[in-house]
Design a protein around this motif. Structure first.
Motif: not given
Length: 124
Positions: A72-101
């Protein structure tokens, strides 16, 4: 705020409308309470059964996907750093705006000791 003639008139007419609609509203409420929601739900359920198939709740509690039991749990992106929100390619999530990044990038560079360059600022 001043009490204009218009607002007084509108208030008066709303009160008149409430008086006029009160018996209809009371009858509607009594009818809803008298049926206790049973008759209305049965009528709705008959219409739904024609469109969709109903599944008992016991079957919904245990889901199987490709032979595996789903917890029943969602399949979340586990390869993302929780502190910086960066994934393995150094990309921010799509929901994050440019100011936050930009803010997170500034914090990251300040920690490393390097100064974050502001492109729009002066050279000195």
């Amino acid at each position: 705020m001043a009490k204009s003639l218009r607002s007084k008139w509108k208030r008066k007419m709303r009160a008149e409308k409430r008086k006029k609609n009160e018996p209809k509203e009371l009858a509607r409420l009594k009818k809803a309470l008298a049926t206790d929601g049973k008759v209305a739900i049965d009528d709705v359920m008959d219409g739904i059964q024609e469109i969709a198939t109903l599944v008992p709740a016991s079957k919904l509690t245990e889901k199987k996907v490709d032979g595996e039991v789903d917890d029943g749990k969602m399949d979340l992106d586990g390869k993302r750093c929780k502190k910086t929100h960066l994934d393995e390619n150094g990309q921010y999530p799509t929901w994050m705006n440019q100011r936050q990044a930009k803010k997170l990038k500034g914090k990251r560079h300040a920690k490393k000791g390097g100064k974050f360059k502001n492109k729009k600022g002066m050279a000195w």
